[in-house]
Design an enzyme around this catalytic site. Sequence first.
Site: not given
Length: 333
Positions: A57, A219
């Site tokens: 991320h 995700h």
Amino acid sequence: MKKLINNPRAVVEESVQGFGLAYPNLVTVSTDPTFITRKDAPVSGKVGLVSGGGSGHEPLHAGFVGVGMLDAAVPGAVFTSPTPDQILPATLAANSGAGVVHIVKNYTGDVLNFETAAELAEAEGVSVRTVLVNDDVAVEDSLYTAGRRGVGGTVLVEKIAGAAAERGDDLDAVAAVGERVNANVRTMGVALSACTVPHAGTPSFDLAEDEIEIGIGIHGEPGRHRIPMENADGITDRLLEPVLADLGITSGDRVLLFVNGMGGTPLSELYIVFRRASQVLADRGATVDRSLVGNYITALEMQGCSISVLRLDDELTELWDAPVHTAALRWGV
């Protein structure tokens, strides 16, 4: 799969090493276990801020370690929570005696592992408060969560709570500011393409060339629905409407508008989304007082974006404007 990697199993280790070499004036990288701290941590008398989560991320979370934001960040494997034996030493390293706030995205692994680390830290005499970020309006539950997911609003919580800690607020006050940000921010995202986790080697989900996924997680979790591709204004409206409805934005509100790239979207496209979102807010009578556009909480190379809206007041605006100096955010220093 084409990626600039060596060993798929060593991606996080080598990436963190490179991050430390790139910013030696800002951070210190600790290994075995792996965590990242401010160069000057712990800062005497200051509440420490620690966050973390699965890697993939970036720049979240390591890119936000520094003056005015986090004191420590804990990277797990790609899309996998860090372990308590990483989180605990990061917490101890961030503690100067004033206590530590954990900022935790609402994913089951993150919640459980930070909870365990907080209990261990408390046993060592460190006071810990936890701010749980759950700003995603797309779904109530997902593959990884009970309740709403923590997504783009995490960046805003870390910045504003970090500023409160930097100005000298005590432990409970810093946690309260973080909780106030979370209560006033909502986010929704879209995927135009999937991402590929290095050790998996294949895309995390399948999208046809003419399909997009509305309400995607960071995700690759499923969202609200899959629809045919449409233009940027149409997609922006689909993302923004549930955000504004959930927040109850009305005429006269002042907001921070955050358009975040998921890792594979050009800035030019993010600005097109920001343009439309600004128009919609203006039509509602709301004022965009502050803004942020760019790749700040990504999903590897996923194409897509998320839109976050934070309702502002004078104090939150002041804390947002406060000086910050990290690898990924810096102003006023």
